[in-house]
Design a protein around this motif. Structure first.
Motif, PDB file in Angstrom:
ATOM      1  N   UNK A  50       0.857  -1.187   0.000  1.00 59.64           N
ATOM      2  CA  UNK A  50       0.000   0.000   0.000  1.00 59.64           C
ATOM      3  C   UNK A  50       0.890   1.233   0.000  1.00 59.64           C
ATOM      4  N   UNK A  51       0.504   2.209  -0.776  1.00 60.68           N
ATOM      5  CA  UNK A  51       1.262   3.448  -0.833  1.00 60.68           C
ATOM      6  C   UNK A  51       1.252   4.130   0.528  1.00 60.68           C
ATOM      7  N   UNK A  52       2.384   4.694   0.907  1.00 67.81           N
ATOM      8  CA  UNK A  52       2.514   5.326   2.225  1.00 67.81           C
ATOM      9  C   UNK A  52       1.475   6.409   2.438  1.00 67.81           C
ATOM     10  N   UNK A  53       1.097   7.087   1.384  1.00 68.20           N
ATOM     11  CA  UNK A  53       0.127   8.175   1.523  1.00 68.20           C
ATOM     12  C   UNK A  53      -1.266   7.666   1.872  1.00 68.20           C
ATOM     13  N   UNK A  54      -1.504   6.361   1.646  1.00 66.18           N
ATOM     14  CA  UNK A  54      -2.823   5.794   1.913  1.00 66.18           C
ATOM     15  C   UNK A  54      -2.918   5.127   3.289  1.00 66.18           C
ATOM     16  N   UNK A  55      -1.794   5.060   3.964  1.00 62.82           N
ATOM     17  CA  UNK A  55      -1.786   4.347   5.245  1.00 62.82           C
ATOM     18  C   UNK A  55      -2.466   5.136   6.365  1.00 62.82           C
ATOM     19  N   UNK A  56      -2.439   6.444   6.278  1.00 60.16           N
ATOM     20  CA  UNK A  56      -3.033   7.244   7.349  1.00 60.16           C
ATOM     21  C   UNK A  56      -2.107   7.350   8.555  1.00 60.16           C
ATOM     22  N   UNK A  57      -2.607   7.989   9.595  1.00 60.12           N
ATOM     23  CA  UNK A  57      -1.809   8.192  10.796  1.00 60.12           C
ATOM     24  C   UNK A  57      -1.789   6.919  11.643  1.00 60.12           C
TER      25      UNK A  57
END
Length: 247
Positions: free
Chosen positions: A19-26
């Protein structure tokens, strides 16, 4: 077929992790759970209360003990705890006996007669504690906070023994857990009785503790046999010099 591990589906696992890091959330934390629990903890009144003596002689006896600086309410609480646990212990062995009657004990040295003797010991200890509470003027039918506590703790053990899917070995694992707790509980109770100079109770409880030590030794042996272990086969090597040097 056990499908609980992610390795059962390597393609989906790889996709899930890719999963792209930007989609992982906080990253998550437990603060929301803490916020919910904290008010309940702050407002809670405790797990029950110590029952007052049900008789005049019991009230007088407790008053005298308190004037001497003792804490008879703690002793009554722990007497109630052990009585509740011994009652549960008898039920655990009832369940184990039933399971062994149906499933058999295999190659174990354990016999149904052995389990019946231990079960009778647990019932006898229950009556011993009942009489001890009454001798102090307490009511053995009253549930103390510690009795409530061990009832909740032991409920999981009861579920293990009563689950028709658990094997004899798994049931013995639960029994070992119960006997370890029982031994520790009797040791605490003997120390409290000794502090109150209740010599007869100390003597009676010491005999009960010796029974529990024997129970623990037996069920540990049966559990090891159920796992296919031979007592004494495992040797612990002494630590190496480098391990011994670690703080």
């Amino acid at each position: 077929m056990n499908r609980t591990g992610v390795q059962m589906s390597p393609i989906d696992t790889k996709s899930m992790l890719n999963v792209d890091e930007s989609e992982r959330g906080e990253p998550g934390n437990e603060q929301a759970l803490v916020d919910v629990r904290s008010p309940y903890i702050a407002e809670a009144e405790g797990l029950g209360s110590i029952p007052l003596p049900a008789t005049i002689s019991g009230a007088l006896n407790m008053g005298v003990q308190m004037l001497k600086g003792d804490s008879p309410q703690i002793l009554l609480d722990k007497l109630g705890e052990r009585m509740a646990f011994e009652r549960t212990g008898a039920r655990l062995y009832d369940a184990l006996i039933t399971k062994c009657e149906v499933m058999g004990g295999g190659q174990l040295s354990m016999a149904l007669e052995d389990l019946a003797v231990i079960r009778a010991d647990e019932a006898r200890h229950f009556l011993l504690l009942k009489n001890a509470i009454e001798s102090l003027g307490g009511d053995p039918t009253a549930q103390t906070p510690s009795a409530d506590l061990v009832g909740i703790e032991a409920s999981g053990l009861v579920q293990v023994l009563n689950d028709p899917r658990t094997s004899v070995a798994q049931s013995l694992h639960a029994i070992v857990t119960a006997e370890l707790a029982d031994k520790a509980g009797w040791e605490t109770l003997i120390a409290l009785a000794d502090e109150h100079e209740l010599i007869e109770m100390v003597n009676d409880f010491t005999l009960a503790l010796n029974d529990e030590r024997e129970h623990l030794a037996l069920v540990q042996t049966w559990y090891e046999e159920a796992l296919g272990l031979t007592y004494g086969d495992v040797e612990i090597e002494p630590p190496t010099s480098s391990a011994a040097a670690k703080p």
